[in-house]
Design an enzyme around this catalytic site. Structure first.
Site, short mmCIF file in Angstrom:
data_model
loop_
_atom_site.label_atom_id
_atom_site.label_comp_id
_atom_site.label_asym_id
_atom_site.label_seq_id
_atom_site.Cartn_x
_atom_site.Cartn_y
_atom_site.Cartn_z
N LYS A 76 3.84 31.78 56.46
CA LYS A 76 4.19 32.04 55.07
C LYS A 76 5.50 32.85 55.02
O LYS A 76 5.77 33.67 55.90
CB LYS A 76 3.02 32.82 54.47
CG LYS A 76 3.04 33.07 52.99
CD LYS A 76 1.71 33.79 52.60
CE LYS A 76 1.63 34.10 51.12
NZ LYS A 76 0.35 34.77 50.76
N SER A 151 -1.98 32.52 46.80
CA SER A 151 -0.55 32.41 46.92
C SER A 151 -0.07 31.68 48.18
O SER A 151 1.07 31.22 48.21
CB SER A 151 0.07 33.81 46.91
OG SER A 151 -0.31 34.53 48.07
N SER A 175 -5.79 34.88 48.54
CA SER A 175 -4.62 34.03 48.77
C SER A 175 -4.64 33.19 50.04
O SER A 175 -3.80 32.31 50.22
CB SER A 175 -3.35 34.88 48.77
OG SER A 175 -3.00 35.21 47.45
#
Lengths: 492, 92
Positions: A76, A151, A175
């Site tokens: 990420k 997320s 997330s």
């Protein structure tokens, strides 16, 4: 199984049937083919990926294989990496190149992994749909008109479509687990303090944890084994945590006598009936496998979202005060004075969801409101923790739906922030309590994956892994792949 | 709840345009309105959480561990001169 797991790729590499360069090349081809649609990656340097793969093959030849030798892992955009940009998908970090690697990145490199690009995410990890990214929306490979969750939506989308066999995400309020659920993969949020947060761009420091997003439970164990452990550079990284036999836990696939708690507050009106039915069916399956399902209550569940939306934004408003246009990040043009520089740089650099969270936090912490909001929320947090402690006197693990709904349509919830916040209703409580949680696929509703969430006491990731591995082995849900992503050249 | 959003934004050092304030104000009111649900919970005598595992934060040894990385760290700054961060004049 059309898409290979990390474990399968590792076996083929170890047997000399393929090379890290071949594996990397194959994934780079898939990224080139599918990323223009999915936008799962916001940065990719193919030459750098291949250079790492060549170095890994050379290391294997000269010194033997390390635990993740030659295995591609996407990360990420929240993880600081010395190579390439680190922007947390925010305009305010445009042009930022991290001067050091996050601890978990160092650990992956030491384990021989090949790091593949940076994945898309909600700006500063604030969101549940990856729609707040400054680099454009990310799509769900099961239905490209739908969100991948958030997320860590880019990591989930990439793994679900096999643009990478595994990825790292972070989980502050769900997330990792929510996007894993909505994309039909496995996501593990470790116990708070299990994984170092150093070099992970901070959102809410008392909640943030990094963890794996993978195709199988065993792969999640492999990656967690590689990234966990004490780091003196993070004061909240626990020095001597109870040790887990990560892979051994996955081999203990016996549910006989396991006491599974079914909290009534997680099976409620308002959730999708199809999701509920799939999760109920999963529990039935566990019963057939020898587990005992015990009805329990976590009475403060309905206050978890409210407590979270005080605590997380409060911590965020403090953490994000560092983006002031002085030491790094965006600075506005021609500031009149210092205050103008701060206020304009921040207005220009932050997106609207990040502003909403900062303002919520600034309000909750402001003079006269502290007791009513922040202090109250931290007291409610204690009650939520106590709910879990009491429940674990009765049961070994807790099972719930990961998300009350399947992947929703792009744009469906962007107008009303509160509706978006409430979509995290089942994932938030365990972050507040610092507990580990795992989401795995357990069904489909109208062609969209459903996630089953397991919650264990602190430091008992072994229970999550053995339970999830047993369920995975007894069902077909772990091997699902979205259509349209395996056609070009067959299996990986 | 009626919130002076521009005032809160200034506390957070964010200058909102009028259009942003008009949009964020009601949204913030809605969020805070939801959060007020917390008032329903009886928290009398409940200790606030200070750490997820009720643990104390350890102290590290007082030794330099980073080395001198000034150039590397300042390479990402918007404006640097002679090793100093340059900002608009603050003292006349």
């Amino acid at each position: 199984m059309p898409f290979s797991s990390l474990s399968e790729i590792k076996a083929r590499l170890d047997a000399g049937e393929t090379t890290a360069v071949e594996v990397a090349t194959r994934y780079l081809q898939r990224i080139a083919a599918y990323n223009p649609t999915l936008n799962a990656f916001v940065h990719l340097d193919a030459d750098h990926v291949l250079a790492q793969a060549r170095a890994s093959d050379a290391h294997r030849a000269a010194h033997g294989a390390r635990p993740l030798e030659g295995l591609p892992v996407a990360v990420k955009d929240i993880f600081c990496t010395q190579d390439g940009p680190t922007r947390c998908c925010s305009k305010i970090l445009e042009g930022f190149e991290a001067p050091y690697d996050a601890h978990v990145i160092t650990r992956l490199k030491e384990a021989g992994a090949v790091l593949v690009g940076k994945t898309n995410m909600d700006e500063f990890a604030m969101g549940s749909s990856t729609e707040t990214s400054a680099f454009g929306i990310c799509r769900n490979p099961w239905d490209v008109e739908r969100i991948p969750g958030g997320s860590s939506g880019g990591s989930a989308s990439a793994v679900a479509a096999a643009l990478a066999p595994a990825a790292l995400g972070t989980d502050t309020g769900g997330s990792i687990r929510q996007p894993a659920a909505l994309c039909g993969i496995v996501g593990l949020k470790p116990t708070y303090g299990r994984v170092s947060r150093r070099g992970i761009i901070a959102f809410a420091s008392s909640l943030d944890q990094a963890g794996p997003m993978t195709r199988t439970v065993r792969d999640a164990a492999m990656l967690t084994a590689a990234i966990s452990g004490h780091d003196s550079g993070d004061a909240t990284s626990v020095a001597n945590p109870p040790v887990v036999d990560w892979l051994g836990a996955c081999d203990k696939m016996d549910m006989k006598g396991l006491k599974i708690g079914r909290p009534k507050e997680y099976f409620v009106d308002g959730m999708d009936a199809g999701v509920r039915a799939e999760v109920e069916a999963a529990l039935k399956k566990c019963e057939e496998l020898g587990a005992e399902i015990i009805d329990i209550s976590l009475p403060h569940t309905e206050y978890a979202v409210a407590a979270y939306y005080v605590i997380a934004p409060s911590e965020a408003s403090a953490n994000l005060s560092r983006y002031d246009g002085v030491r790094f990040g965006h600075r506005c043009e021609a500031p009149e004075d210092l205050l103008d520089m701060y206020t304009r740089s921040r207005d220009e650099g932050f997106g609207s969801e990040v502003k909403r969270r900062i303002l919520t936090g600034a309000f909750a912490l402001s003079s006269g409101y502290y007791d009513a909001y922040y202090l109250k929320a931290q007291q409610v947090r204690t009650l939520i923790q106590q709910d879990f402690i009491k429940a674990f006197e009765q049961v070994d693990v807790i099972a719930t739906p990961t998300s009350p709904i399947t992947a929703f349509k792009l744009g469906e919830k962007t107008d009303d922030p509160l509706t978006m916040y409430l979509s995290d209703i089942f994932t938030i409580a365990l972050n507040l309590a610092g507990l580990p949680g795992l989401s795995q696929p357990c069904g489909m509703v109208d062609g969209l994956p459903v996630g089953l969430q397991w919650i264990a006491p602190a430091w008992r990731e072994d229970l999550l892994l053995s339970t999830a591995a047993a369920y995975e082995a007894a069902t077909e849900w772990g091997t699902l792949c979205p259509q349209g992503y395996a056609a070009d050249g067959g299996a990986l | 709840m009626d919130i002076d959003v521009k005032k809160v934004a200034m506390l957070a050092r964010i200058r909102l345009t009028d259009a942003e304030a008009a949009e964020l104000g009601p949204q913030l009111g809605g969020i805070i309105g939801y959060i007020e649900k917390l008032a329903e919970v009886n928290t009398e005598g409940v200790a606030p959480t200070a750490h997820p595992h009720d643990a104390a934060m350890p102290l590290r040894a007082n030794v330099v561990s980073n080395g001198n990385r000034r150039e590397q760290l300042q390479a990402v700054a918007p404006n640097v001169e002679s090793g100093l961060y340059v900002v608009p004049k603050v003292i006349e």
